[in-house]
Design an enzyme around this catalytic site. Structure first.
Site, mmCIF file in Angstrom:
data_model
loop_
_atom_site.group_PDB
_atom_site.id
_atom_site.type_symbol
_atom_site.label_atom_id
_atom_site.label_comp_id
_atom_site.label_asym_id
_atom_site.label_seq_id
_atom_site.Cartn_x
_atom_site.Cartn_y
_atom_site.Cartn_z
ATOM 1 N N ASP A 124 -5.646 -1.136 3.662
ATOM 2 C CA ASP A 124 -5.841 -0.334 2.446
ATOM 3 C C ASP A 124 -6.964 0.673 2.675
ATOM 4 O OD1 ASP A 124 -6.467 0.583 -0.194
ATOM 5 O OD2 ASP A 124 -5.624 -1.257 -1.022
ATOM 6 N N HIS A 134 -2.256 0.234 0.832
ATOM 7 C CA HIS A 134 -2.360 0.298 -0.619
ATOM 8 C C HIS A 134 -1.032 0.760 -1.224
ATOM 9 C CE1 HIS A 134 -4.796 0.594 -4.325
ATOM 10 N NE2 HIS A 134 -3.952 1.566 -4.648
ATOM 11 N N CYS A 168 -2.928 -1.643 -8.630
ATOM 12 C CA CYS A 168 -3.841 -0.508 -8.487
ATOM 13 C C CYS A 168 -4.905 -0.603 -9.592
ATOM 14 C CB CYS A 168 -3.021 0.786 -8.519
ATOM 15 S SG CYS A 168 -3.882 2.328 -8.239
#
Length: 222
Positions: free
Chosen positions: A164, A191, A117
């Site tokens: 994502d 994600h 991330c």
């Protein structure tokens, strides 16, 4: 398996970090860069997993500069708070903290970096701006496309999710075009697919990405 340690960065800031040591002689060191949720139970688990594979793994608590001891979950309120902390943080400061962690991890030999991330963006930046790293593995770093022109100076492998919501595949293609020497893998996932605590967790994708990452580390770190 792990312990809490303190790191002092080049600007004098002190932060905590989670350190996981392998059972035997280390293969090398590994810096684990947190998501926006702090050095929480998931990030500590990532460190423990890499320690099981022989690496001295250290996760610096980047948000300690803003609010010490941040450990968030994955509910909407946690996400909102994590995003707010990320906006107050800076890549420059995170890289100072990475460098401080590298000074410790280097006792194990060569040092790699992995990030998830926001930490994936930190890992990419470290690959292009810090000396002393041997490999970088960013996972779904949302800020990478914005700095795609920043060339990694070390072998780099990036993992992205094809579904994502925050990183469109056009961004992935931008990165691929800007840095064709970077190995980029994509997965039919969303994600956060590596995190078993999130609804987006996808075990087949996470397992495959880990296997590829370990092979990459064996090649470039030890």
């Amino acid at each position: 398996m792990g312990t809490q340690i303190e790191l002092t960065a080049s600007d004098g800031a002190t932060i905590s970090a989670y350190r996981a040591d392998p059972a035997g002689k280390p293969r090398g060191g590994l810096i684990v860069c947190q998501e926006i949720f702090g050095v929480n139970v998931h990030v500590r688990g990532v460190c423990d997993r890499y320690a099981q594979e022989g690496y001295l793994a250290i996760a610096p608590a980047f948000f300690d500069r803003i609010e010490p001891g941040v450990e968030l979950g994955y509910e909407p309120d946690d996400i909102a708070k994590g995003r707010g902390l990320m906006q107050k943080a800076s890549i420059d400061n995170a890289l100072k903290d990475v460098a401080a962690a590298m000074a410790v991890a280097s006792e194990a030999g060569k040092v790699g970096i992995v990030g998830y991330c926001w930490g994936g963006t930190v890992a990419w930046a470290a690959a292009g701006r810090l000396d002393g790293l041997s490999a970088a593995i960013p996972y779904y770093g949302g800020g990478i496309a914005a700095i795609a022109s920043q060339k990694p100076r070390i072998p780099t492998m990036a993992h992205f999710a094809e579904n994502d919501h925050s990183i469109p595949m056009t961004d992935v293609e931008k990165i691929r075009a800007a840095q064709p020497e970077v190995i980029i893998h994509t997965y039919v996932a969303s994600h956060g697919f590596n995190c078993e605590m999130r609804g987006a967790y996808d075990k087949p994708s996470a397992d495959l990405a880990l296997a590829r990452s370990l092979e990459f580390l064996r090649q470039h770190v030890g």
